[in-house]
Design a protein around this motif. Structure first.
Motif, PDB file in Angstrom:
ATOM      1  N   ARG A 119      12.436  -0.732  -2.363  1.00  0.00           N
ATOM      2  CA  ARG A 119      11.195  -1.373  -3.020  1.00  0.00           C
ATOM      3  C   ARG A 119      11.408  -2.017  -4.672  1.00  0.00           C
TER       4      ARG A 119
ATOM      5  N   ASP B 153       7.165   4.690   3.646  1.00  0.00           N
ATOM      6  CA  ASP B 153       6.316   3.784   2.586  1.00  0.00           C
ATOM      7  C   ASP B 153       5.709   4.380   1.867  1.00  0.00           C
ATOM      8  N   ARG B 154       4.172   4.017   1.292  1.00  0.00           N
ATOM      9  CA  ARG B 154       3.472   4.379  -0.168  1.00  0.00           C
ATOM     10  C   ARG B 154       3.080   4.976   0.199  1.00  0.00           C
ATOM     11  N   ASP B 155       2.276   5.841   1.833  1.00  0.00           N
ATOM     12  CA  ASP B 155       1.830   6.816   1.943  1.00  0.00           C
ATOM     13  C   ASP B 155       2.317   7.607   2.387  1.00  0.00           C
TER      14      ASP B 155
ATOM     15  N   GLY C 217       6.707  -4.516  -6.725  1.00  0.00           N
ATOM     16  CA  GLY C 217       5.738  -3.986  -5.937  1.00  0.00           C
ATOM     17  C   GLY C 217       6.910  -4.440  -4.102  1.00  0.00           C
TER      18      GLY C 217
END
Length: 320
Positions: free
Chosen positions: A215, A142-144, A219
């Protein structure tokens, strides 16, 4: 070798830019490799047209203390920090979970090379909860930077199959916390099967197979997945019908969705596809067709915002 002559179920391609080599992973076929046992083999190519004979990179029977030596379905390989991680689904029919169900789940193995040999990180159990009958685990970060395994929870246990996800440890060896529900097979609005009699809740068996996440430039998060149309359960519990390649979109960009379903991309007993970038920059999808005696089929794709579509089948490469 060319794709029409290559047995190929649940294909997964790694396009290695450094070596300009495509690695095409699938389940071991002993008649091709000369190696008996459930495992993973890989074909190699420089151009997606001509492929070297496959070599074995993982064998379940060679894993000390392993809980299963059957299956080895849906292999995929991911590079992280210079190491290569194999995800593949094993099962053990002697370890029963309930009537008609048994232990099945995705394991992770690691190697310093895309050619293996791969060694299980935790040979004692699958990564998803062992009491769930699951398959086709894929890696999503994920983005984190948190790694997840997204997998299918079998219709054999749920009737209405689901897509679920579980957080992974940093080394990908195990799960952290409880699974998260993403969507159900029956959420695909275009599935209009007749309801077979006698099933729990009078639901038809909705299959969820082969997730892979991408992705989009805007976004949003896309998930390829496969299912069956017109399911008819046989006496042995298997399904007949048309295998199809479809996808879903999380416009929020979050793994937790909400997910909305799109129309199938490819029908005609085709599915378990994945997306990759060719060395020329083209977005490609590879899947297998037909389900039995499967061969790899290649499609050039377009991604418009977060809408995915087929541009053309690459019959110059797949021969059909």
């Amino acid at each position: 070798m060319r794709l029409p002559g290559m047995p190929l179920h649940d294909p997964y391609v790694v396009a290695d830019a450094a070596s300009r080599t495509y690695y095409l992973y699938t389940s071991n076929v002993p008649s091709l490799t000369g190696v008996e046992g459930a495992g993973t083999m890989v074909y190699r190519s420089a151009d997606l047209r001509e492929w070297e004979a496959p070599v074995v990179v993982f064998l379940a029977s060679e894993q000390e203390g392993g809980w299963a030596t059957e299956g080895a379905w849906a292999p995929e390989v991911h590079e992280r920090a210079g190491r290569y991680y194999l995800f593949t689904t094993l099962h053990n029919e002697e370890r029963r979970l309930g009537e008609g169900t048994y232990m099945r789940g995705t394991v992770t193995a690691v190697s310093d090379s895309p050619l293996g040999p791969f060694t299980l990180l935790d040979p004692s159990r699958p990564v998803p909860p062992a009491h769930l009958m699951t398959l086709d685990g894929t890696l999503y970060v994920d983005r984190d930077g948190q790694p997840w395994m997204v997998y299918a929870h079998e219709w054999l246990q749920t009737v209405d199959g689901t897509m679920e996800a579980v957080r992974l440890t940093g080394d990908l060896s195990g799960a952290v916390g409880d699974p998260v529900h993403l969507f159900r097979g029956s959420d695909a609005f275009w599935l209009n099967e007749q309801i077979p009699p006698g099933l729990p809740h009078r639901l038809p068996p909705y299959v969820t197979d082969g997730p892979q996440l991408l992705r989009a430039p805007d976004g949003a998060l896309l998930m390829l997945w496969s299912t069956y149309e017109k399911n008819v359960p046989g006496e042995d519990g298997s399904l007949t019908g048309d295998y199809v390649q479809t996808y879903a979109v999380s416009e929020s960009g979050r793994l937790t969705g909400p997910w909305t379903q799109r129309q199938p991309l490819v029908r005609g007993d085709s599915g378990h596809g994945m997306l990759f970038r060719a060395f020329g920059g083209e977005l490609m999808m590879i899947l297998h067709r037909p389900f039995e005696n499967a061969r790899g089929k290649l499609y050039e794709m377009a991604l418009d915002g977060h809408e995915l579509r087929v541009l053309r089948q690459r019959t110059d490469l797949d021969g059909d």
